[in-house]
Design a protein around this motif. Sequence first.
Motif, PDB file in Angstrom:
ATOM      1  N   ALA A 197      -6.862  -7.496   5.160  1.00 58.06           N
ATOM      2  CA  ALA A 197      -5.551  -7.983   5.581  1.00 58.06           C
ATOM      3  C   ALA A 197      -4.685  -6.862   6.105  1.00 58.06           C
ATOM      4  O   ALA A 197      -4.651  -5.767   5.561  1.00 58.06           O
ATOM      5  CB  ALA A 197      -4.842  -8.656   4.400  1.00 58.06           C
ATOM      6  N   GLY A 198      -3.977  -7.167   7.182  1.00 53.87           N
ATOM      7  CA  GLY A 198      -3.010  -6.235   7.737  1.00 53.87           C
ATOM      8  C   GLY A 198      -3.597  -5.182   8.641  1.00 53.87           C
ATOM      9  O   GLY A 198      -2.889  -4.448   9.284  1.00 53.87           O
ATOM     10  N   ASP A 210      -4.022 -12.971   5.278  1.00 56.01           N
ATOM     11  CA  ASP A 210      -2.641 -12.487   5.224  1.00 56.01           C
ATOM     12  C   ASP A 210      -1.796 -13.332   4.273  1.00 56.01           C
ATOM     13  O   ASP A 210      -0.966 -12.809   3.523  1.00 56.01           O
ATOM     14  CB  ASP A 210      -2.023 -12.488   6.624  1.00 56.01           C
ATOM     15  CG  ASP A 210      -2.580 -11.368   7.497  1.00 56.01           C
ATOM     16  OD1 ASP A 210      -3.099 -10.390   6.926  1.00 56.01           O
ATOM     17  OD2 ASP A 210      -2.505 -11.476   8.728  1.00 56.01           O
TER      18      ASP A 210
END
Length: 246
Positions: A129-130, A96
């Motif tokens: 990521a996310g 992140d």
Amino acid sequence: RCAASGRSMQETLAEAGQMLSGLAGAAGLVVAPKSEGLVRHIEFVGLGPGRALVVLVTADGRVENRVIEVPAGLPPSALTQASNYLNARLAGRSLDEAKLSVAGEITANRTALDALTNQVVEAGLATWAGGGGGSLIIRGQAKLLQNLDQASRVGEIQALFERLEAQETVLRLLELAQRGEGVQIFIGAESGLFDSAGLSMVVAPFRNGQEKIVGAIGVIGPTRINYGRVIPVVDYTARVIGRLLG
């Protein structure tokens, strides 16, 4: 706890999937927890026109693989550039953190990379990521192809394997596992993962020490699998993994 036995959690989960595959005579699958640790290395490997494999190694030794789409006609040198660029910025950071940093550089046009390579970098980070899901481990795929006489069924199973590679499938599996307590059974098209009336899925979630669902384990096989044997084994395995994570 896995480290004490000389094995990583990823290896333990893969072994559990293999065990379930053997017991059920079906394909074993595990949704491994999302990696929250620091990144050691990332690499892009070409798989053919329009596709690449992203290999991520975390600081604790976990290895995760994802297949992504890349621009058509992308030269191999672009994958090397993308790997070098990210490795120079990922060391000692979480995904992140790296995503925010790289996104800022790309927006400000400070990457010194061409547009195609920028797309590869963004796609490689976005696949982890996310997101709320982790990686998918599949063992015993060949068992689904056994005793299939019709070519149409073989194509159907192969299409299922391709669908399982997608990150959306990982999230869907977690969603299905969280529908209720314990083992969930999906027959035919109930899961939304496959259209065949001849396949079924038995899956159970596992939790970490905070009782949060972080993954799932189960099998995909023909509707005639021995549910009486498979269900308690899937349930027990999910509980054991939860204790290891605790």
